[in-house]
Design a protein around this motif. Structure first.
Motif, short mmCIF file in Angstrom:
data_model
loop_
_atom_site.label_atom_id
_atom_site.label_comp_id
_atom_site.label_asym_id
_atom_site.label_seq_id
_atom_site.Cartn_x
_atom_site.Cartn_y
_atom_site.Cartn_z
N SER A 281 -6.08 -4.36 1.39
CA SER A 281 -5.78 -3.77 0.04
C SER A 281 -4.40 -3.93 -0.24
N ARG B 10 -8.19 -6.52 -2.02
CA ARG B 10 -9.38 -5.76 -3.19
C ARG B 10 -8.34 -5.22 -4.14
N HIS C 3 -0.95 3.08 7.67
CA HIS C 3 -0.83 2.39 9.10
C HIS C 3 -1.33 1.07 9.04
#
Ligand SMILES: NC(=O)c1ccc[n+]([C@@H]2O[C@H](COP(=O)([O-])OP(=O)(O)OC[C@H]3O[C@@H](n4cnc5c(N)ncnc54)[C@H](OP(=O)(O)O)[C@@H]3O)[C@@H](O)[C@H]2O)c1
Length: 456
Positions: free
Chosen positions: A257, A276, A409
């Motif tokens: 992402s 994405r 993370h």
């Protein structure tokens, strides 16, 4: 506790010395409290804050049963199941403990008003229970999280099929986010000698899960040349799936992402990466309606990387948000293998694309004893590497779980338990030297991209 730590830090300590150490009556552990099960009622998932529900308490040492080991935990790790337990979703884990407690007087020990969570550990065996021959005090170990009873034939071929199958530290008590932990000795595996305690503690749960899901014949049975679509490719599961695809001669198509995560996938050796967020996919038009044109746009993007081929395997875990797209983009005869539903478990997909194209949906969950052993063996041989990006203290476990909950993370985050500092526990320096860049890959990339507002 200091005597235990001193013994571990002293390379001359013998098994007899460990066996002679007087055990403390209590130890520090990260716990959930049963009387707080309802504390987040009515809040949105994202607003449920693990820092409020996870406590660091002094808890009583449990009695050691037959076939069990008491382990001094040097390091542990946060898994997504720590997030689920700490926000009491989809159900409170105290329901699991109550049910387990009804099985026998021995399992009744687990049904307490507090739950010591954590499903990974690296540490040293302190005591073993009756009937244990393969392990002894002083053994350096990691523990996988499959807890089974094996009294039913159902689990004798594949231990995940045991009707009493549970995930240790999630569906049982006395987990790894603590100074001491109680496990069944069949969970124990040799600690990879070239890794530090925190590195050795980090792969266990996700590595074994990715191994069964992708590599094992119980999962997708990946083979050379397969195109494998991997959601969350730099995350806990995905960072191992990406390594398995690359090491097994397959082509990972990594979905992430942001650019930081794309960089990690590139550093692992992946070439096909889809951001994405940058592509702005909206697989759902609204809460109830999916948009097949978006599935198609996603499929076209995949084909740009594969020379027009569709994917043989989709490594699924986001669930509701992506499942329709995953079923659509799989090639004729291909496999969608799923182990989770992070974004929602009521999936919706167009079944015409499944049956007309003879695709298979395979459910996968953790790994059986043998698969967990094989996944750890690959780590020990330096064929697959830990993806540890950051290490927290036991006191900071709530913050670590919040970071994972909010997807801040990379790879895995570790937690130091008894270990006084990072970097301890390596006994095979030669093997470590050989793989050092790969072992440090996630740490170095994460350090270069630390955001100022991140709580370390
Ligand atoms: N059944 C089992 O045995 C088992 C074992 C381990 C984990 N799990 C489950 O598997 C899930 C993932 O675990 P994990 O350790 O890999 O967690 P993780 O470290 O948070 O990684 C998951 C990744 O999935 C991606 N993702 C999250 N939501 C998404 C969405 N709506 N659409 C597309 N991608 C999304 C994110 O990557 P990007 O933001 O970069 O896309 C995220 O980094 C959790 O639900 C966990 O409980 C199940």
């Amino acid at each position: 506790m200091q005597e235990i730590l001193d013994a571990i830090l002293n390379p001359g300590t013998t098994s007899a010395d460990f066996a002679a150490i007087k055990l403390p009556e209590s130890y520090r552990a990260v716990t959930l409290h049963k009387d707080e099960e309802q504390m987040f009622a009515g809040l949105d998932n994202r607003d449920k804050d693990p820092r409020k529900s996870l406590h660091l308490d002094e808890v009583a040492l449990p009695e050691l049963g037959p076939g069990e080991a008491l382990v001094a935990v040097m390091a542990s790790a946060v898994n997504y199941n720590t997030v689920w337990s700490s926000i009491f979703e989809p159900v409170s884990t105290f329901a699991f403990l109550e049910r387990y407690g009804r099985l026998s007087p021995l399992t009744k020990r687990h049904d307490l008003p507090y739950h010591v969570v954590g499903s990974d550990l690296a540490g040293v065996v302190l005591r073993t229970g009756a009937g244990v021959n393969a392990w002894k005090p002083g053994d350096e170990v990691v523990a996988h999280c499959l807890s089974v009873e094996l009294e039913s034939a159902d689990g004798h071929n594949d231990t995940m099929m045991d009707p009493e199958q549970r995930i240790w530290g999630f569906e049982t008590n006395f987990g790894g986010l603590a100074q001491l932990a109680l496990v069944k000795t069949n969970q124990l595996l040799p600690k990879p000698k070239h890794l530090t305690w925190e590195e050795a503690a980090s792969p266990g749960l996700v590595n074994s899960t990715a191994y069964r899901q992708l590599v094992s014949r119980n999962g997708a049975g990946m083979k050379q040349g397969d195109n494998v679509l991997i959601w969350g490719a730099s995350g806990g599961l995905g960072s191992y799936a990406t390594q398995y695809a690359l090491a097994g001669g397959a082509t990972p198509i990594c979905v992430v992402s942001n650019e930081e995560k794309a960089r990690i996938c590139r550093a692992m050796g992946a070439e096909a990466i889809i951001d994405r967020s940058a592509e702005g996919y909206r697989f759902w038009k609204d809460e109830n309606t999916q948009d097949p044109r978006e599935w198609k746009r996603f499929g076209s993007k995949i084909r740009e990387f594969t020379g027009g081929e569709d994917v043989d395997i989709v490594f699924e875990h986001p669930g509701r948000e992506t499942f329709g797209a995953s079923v659509y983009v799989t090639r004729k005869g291909g496999t969608i293998v799923t182990c989770a539903s992070t974004s929602g478990y009521m999936h919706q997909y167009d079944n015409r694309y499944l049956w007309m194209s003879l695709k298979r949906i395979v459910g996968s969950h953790f790994a059986n004893y043998r698969e967990a052993f094989e996944a750890n063996r690959l780590i020990a041989k330096g064929k697959i590497h830990p993806t540890l990006s950051k290490v927290y203290s036991l006191e900071q476990t709530g913050q670590a779980a919040l970071d994972v909950h909010h997807n801040k993370h990379q790879g895995k985050v570790g937690v130091l338990c008894l270990a006084p500092q990072e970097g301890l526990g390596v006994t095979d320096h030669e093997l470590r030297e050989k793989h050092l860049p790969a072992i440090n890959l996630f740490r170095e990339l994460d350090e270069r991209s630390i955001r100022p507002n991140r709580n370390v």
